[in-house]
Design an enzyme around this catalytic site. Structure first.
Site, PDB file in Angstrom:
ATOM      1  CG  ASP A 254      -2.162   0.927   0.959  1.00  0.00           C
ATOM      2  OD1 ASP A 254      -2.498   1.202  -0.215  1.00  0.00           O
ATOM      3  OD2 ASP A 254      -2.762   1.381   1.958  1.00  0.00           O
ATOM      4  CG  ASP A 290      -4.534  -1.931  -3.644  1.00  0.00           C
ATOM      5  OD1 ASP A 290      -5.453  -2.186  -4.442  1.00  0.00           O
ATOM      6  OD2 ASP A 290      -4.731  -1.363  -2.545  1.00  0.00           O
ATOM      7  CG  ASP A 430     -11.953   1.274   2.846  1.00  0.00           C
ATOM      8  OD1 ASP A 430     -11.795   0.061   2.689  1.00  0.00           O
ATOM      9  OD2 ASP A 430     -12.926   1.899   2.361  1.00  0.00           O
TER      10      ASP A 430
END
Length: 456
Positions: A254, A290, A430
């Site tokens: 991330d 991701d 999130d």
């Protein structure tokens, strides 16, 4: 599908049969009377999942040990559940684990294992239980004694006890939908649903009783993560259903944002191997959300392409069906997604995953997925529909006004779509944005909003 008894009852789990791979051997002893059913549930490369069911046809047992010899010298047991397994060469011995050791006449116990082989994987032809060879028949002495007692006792006990115990326990302990995906009861939504009441409980049921993925990352030690994988996949396998698991520990994860972290570059391969050894059966594995979409966006990623290649191989060889995460339709162009997926390749992975933790509509995601699939020679893909019921408003971190999306299901049609899944766990934050708690923490307010806005 399969029937599950509670742990307090004798284990009786129906095996998940795979066409062309299921083989059964039955046996029982001349002295006591027993039957052993050995089933190859699934098989891949040099590994397989086996299931063994012991049925006691003779006098009651307080414990049991079943033994057999593998026909091929290459066959081995790597790990097992619901039994203590030891081996000496090709000779395998599996004993009860306490709670499943007591077997009355006609009762059964069942355990599973992951094995390896090379060349062929033949089924054992003979078994012993407590040292006595099994033949699958009741001894000739039994029928002369049983008829005067059994008919008067068995019919009056079985019908009055079984129906009253099973239906009242199963729905509250492990509710399963009629479909093929597994409902995990070890997540925050299930705990919140159990604690709620009234209309809140009704809304949370939409989330808690719907199949969701199990996330495995480096917030636990490698051994705990392996056990988490083993627990989730074995429960699903025993239920005859498919669970989806998310692997989330890539170095530079991330890019240091709300879900930043991951393991060190020198540790990743070992971490993946450790977790992979916990795989039971054939779970769906979403590989590193991701990671491919953020390729090259920040420092600390190391050889990200190499990491993903290695993880796909390790997890696939352990039995996983790996889908490489490729972002979503609002992030990468089709050309970029295809280029990056080709860098990883599909020697081991079966396809790619879209819309993980995002809000793009199912129709937009499928249109995007079909274009990518066609460019990749028809590779399959899965879509995260957990929170896309109202589509995207352009925000990715705890946007308000969203809704639960399409219910999860496996797909078998003329498209490249393999499944709609709830990969992101609805109700888990999130990150610390838009008023939310830290990433991964339960946020009941937004969970209820998602459920209330759902169109079903």
């Amino acid at each position: 599908m399969s029937a599950r008894r509670t742990v307090s009852a004798l284990l009786s789990v129906a095996a998940l049969s795979v066409a062309g791979l299921t083989a059964v051997a039955s046996t029982a002893s001349a002295a006591e009377g027993c039957r052993v059913d050995y089933t190859v549930q699934s098989q891949w490369n040099t590994g397989f999942q086996g299931d063994v069911k012991i049925t006691n046809l003779g006098s009651p047992l307080s414990s049991w040990t079943v033994a057999w010899t593998f026909p091929s010298g290459s066959q081995k047991v790597q790990q097992a559940w619901n039994a203590n397994v030891t081996s000496s060469g090709s000779r395998i011995s599996a004993s009860s684990v306490g709670w499943n050791g007591s077997l009355g006449t006609g009762a059964s116990a069942q355990f599973g294992f992951i094995g390896e082989y090379s060349g062929s994987n033949p089924v054992p032809s003979s078994f012993t239980v407590n040292g006595v060879a099994c033949t699958g028949t009741v001894p000739t002495q039994e029928p002369t004694q049983e008829p005067t007692q059994e008919p008067t006792q068995e019919p009056t006990q079985e019908p009055t006890q079984e129906p009253t115990e099973e239906p009242t326990q199963e729905p509250t302990q492990d509710p399963q939908p009629s479909g093929d995906l597994y409902v995990d009861v070890e997540n925050q939504s299930y705990a919140a649903w159990q604690a709620a009441s009234g209309s809140t409980k009704d809304l949370l049921a939409k989330i808690a009783l719907t199949p969701q993925s199990v996330w495995i990352g480096n917030w636990n030690s490698p051994s705990v993560s392996q056990q988490q994988m083993r627990d989730a996949t074995s429960r699903a396998s025993q239920a005859g259903k498919t669970v989806s698991v998310v692997i989330y520990a890539i170095p530079g994860r991330d890019c240091g944002s709300h879900s930043g972290g991951g393991v060190g570059e020198s540790e990743y391969a070992q971490w993946v191997d450790t977790v992979a050894r916990g795989i039971v059966g054939r779970p769906i594995v979403i590989l590193e959300p991701d990671a491919l979409a953020q390729l090259g966006d920040c420092n600390g990623q190391g050889d990200r392409v190499g990491f993903l290649k290695y993880a796909a191989k390790s997890l696939t060889q352990a039995g996983g069906r790996v889908y490489i995460d490729a972002g979503h339709s609002g992030w990468l162009s089709v050309d970029t997604a295809v280029n990056r997926l080709n860098q990883i390749g599909f020697e081991y992975a079966v396809g790619f995953a879209l819309n993980t933790s995002n809000y793009q509509t199912t129709s937009a995601s499928q249109q995007y997925g079909e274009q990518i699939s066609q460019r990749l020679g028809g590779k399959g893909y899965v879509i995260d529909t957990s929170r896309n019921g109202n589509g995207s408003n352009g925000e990715w971190c705890n946007p308000r006004g969203r809704a639960l999306g399409d219910k999860p299901r496996l797909v078998n049609d003329s498209t490249g779509l393999d499944a709609l899944l709830w990969v992101k766990l609805p109700g888990e934050s999130d990150g610390s944005c838009n008023g939310g708690p830290a990433a991964g923490q339960w946020w009941q307010e937004i969970a209820l909003e998602l459920a209330r806005n759902a169109k079903w």
